[in-house]
Design a protein around this motif. Structure first.
Motif, short mmCIF file in Angstrom:
data_model
loop_
_atom_site.label_atom_id
_atom_site.label_comp_id
_atom_site.label_asym_id
_atom_site.label_seq_id
_atom_site.Cartn_x
_atom_site.Cartn_y
_atom_site.Cartn_z
N LEU A 138 0.70 -1.26 -0.14
CA LEU A 138 0.04 -0.13 0.01
C LEU A 138 0.79 1.16 0.05
CD1 LEU A 138 -2.81 -1.18 2.63
CD2 LEU A 138 -2.75 -1.08 0.33
N GLY A 139 1.98 1.05 -0.38
CA GLY A 139 2.97 2.09 -0.21
C GLY A 139 3.26 2.73 -1.53
N ARG A 140 4.49 3.40 -1.68
CA ARG A 140 4.69 4.18 -2.93
C ARG A 140 6.21 3.45 -3.42
NH1 ARG A 140 2.47 8.89 -3.78
NH2 ARG A 140 3.83 9.92 -4.86
N LYS A 141 6.40 3.59 -4.86
CA LYS A 141 7.33 2.64 -5.49
C LYS A 141 8.81 3.28 -5.23
CE LYS A 141 7.82 5.42 -9.79
NZ LYS A 141 7.38 5.64 -11.35
N ARG B 224 11.54 0.12 -9.79
CA ARG B 224 10.67 1.18 -10.13
C ARG B 224 10.42 1.47 -11.68
NH1 ARG B 224 13.42 6.25 -6.30
NH2 ARG B 224 14.12 4.94 -4.73
N CYS C 17 7.92 -1.26 -12.35
CA CYS C 17 6.69 -0.83 -11.94
C CYS C 17 6.12 -0.10 -12.95
CB CYS C 17 6.87 -0.24 -10.74
SG CYS C 17 5.26 0.09 -9.98
N SER D 36 -2.13 7.74 -10.60
CA SER D 36 -0.88 7.89 -10.10
C SER D 36 -0.04 6.56 -10.36
CB SER D 36 -0.81 8.08 -8.58
OG SER D 36 0.26 8.07 -8.01
N ASN E 6 2.94 6.25 -8.92
CA ASN E 6 3.82 6.29 -7.88
C ASN E 6 3.59 5.24 -7.12
OD1 ASN E 6 6.00 8.01 -8.92
ND2 ASN E 6 4.62 9.70 -8.40
N ALA E 7 2.19 4.86 -7.05
CA ALA E 7 1.78 4.02 -5.76
C ALA E 7 1.86 2.59 -6.28
CB ALA E 7 0.09 4.35 -5.58
N THR F 28 0.32 -0.89 -6.18
CA THR F 28 -0.94 -1.64 -5.92
C THR F 28 -0.79 -3.12 -5.95
OG1 THR F 28 -1.40 -1.80 -8.47
CG2 THR F 28 -2.03 0.31 -7.13
#
Length: 282
Positions: free
Chosen positions: A121-124, A132, A135, A148, A150-151, A153
């Protein structure tokens, strides 16, 4: 405008990125190739904008086959032809939910920048630079999601896990399923696969496609664009660091404990008053 079909897209020049000096990056791209996605992500980057507009305006799904009309000519795209065109694997897991939980658990540590398992549930920015980029590829070129990037999932991380942990996937089924959602009325699936659809249309005999255009160089991962990505992320990371240590301003709202105490006290006073009134009347 056809550009809306690839405004958030991502493509890979494998020959260029494999010449990087960064072994972490090279290993990630080799894993991407080994997964069976190289033919899909690295096909010739040519766009037929007029044909794409026609295709999406007239497309629908009938009995599992994508049907459309381009320049007045009927176009049919089956899952078999789709898989054959991009040399996609047809054996393996056909749904991301089938990826083993232990593989996802392992991947959370493998991709981590700090060594601690990344949060789903964080960011990359929790991940190493090469992951990254992976992702981004999975979000923009495979699942084709808007919003977004950057999140992290669950869906994106499942795709990352499939590559990082060498999970055998039926990419033909997964990608064609996404493709069908793109042309299904009412679907929230963003439209994409612009390069891939252009290639399919170019292989249909006697189909008038109109003028072609090159895919934007800024959206193709090459040795230079990867270096630029690392540079930008290094800078952003340095800017985020001081902000991460800032303390939140103290809240001016009354603490919840005080509110509860006040309510309890008020209730007790009311009961005491009621009891006194009852005695007086008696």
């Amino acid at each position: 405008m056809a550009s809306s079909f690839y405004s958030n897209s991502q493509h890979v020049d494998f020959e260029s990125v494999l010449s990087l000096d960064d072994q972490g990056m090279v290993s990630m791209f080799k894993a991407l190739m080994a997964s069976g996605l190289a033919g899909f992500l690295g096909c010739p980057a040519v766009i037929y904008e007029d044909a794409l507009v026609d295709f999406f305006e007239n497309a629908s799904v009938r009995e599992g086959v994508i049907i459309s009309t381009v320049a007045g000519q009927l176009v049919e795209i089956s899952e078999e032809w789709f898989a054959e065109s991009f040399e996609l694997p047809i054996d393996g897991l056909g749904d991301l939910s089938e990826i083993p939980k232990d593989a996802i658990f392992d991947a959370r540590s493998i991709v981590s920048l700090s060594g601690e398992p990344v949060s789903l549930l964080g960011r990359k920015n929790q991940m190493k630079f090469e992951f990254r980029i992976l992702c981004d590829i999975m979000a923009k070129a495979i699942s084709v999601k808007a919003g977004s990037f950057n999140a992290i999932t669950v869906e994106k991380f499942s795709l990352i896990t499939a590559v990082v942990c060498s999970v055998r996937m039926n990419w033909a089924k997964i990608l064609f399923s996404i493709f069908k959602k793109m042309v299904t009325p009412g679907s929230k699936q963003a439209k994409g696969f612009a390069i891939q659809i252009s290639l399919l249309l170019a292989n249909i005999p006697n189909l008038e496609l109109g003028a072609s255009s090159e895919f934007p160089a800024s959206k193709i991962l090459t040795k230079n664009t990867v270096h630029r990505f690392i540079s930008i992320n290094d800078r952003d990371g340095a800017e985020e660091a001081p902000g991460a240590t800032k303390q939140r301003a103290a809240s001016k709202k009354r603490p919840a404990a005080d509110v509860v105490a006040a309510v309890t006290k008020k209730k007790r006073t009311s009961k005491r008053k009621l009891a006194l009134e009852t005695v007086v009347v008696a």
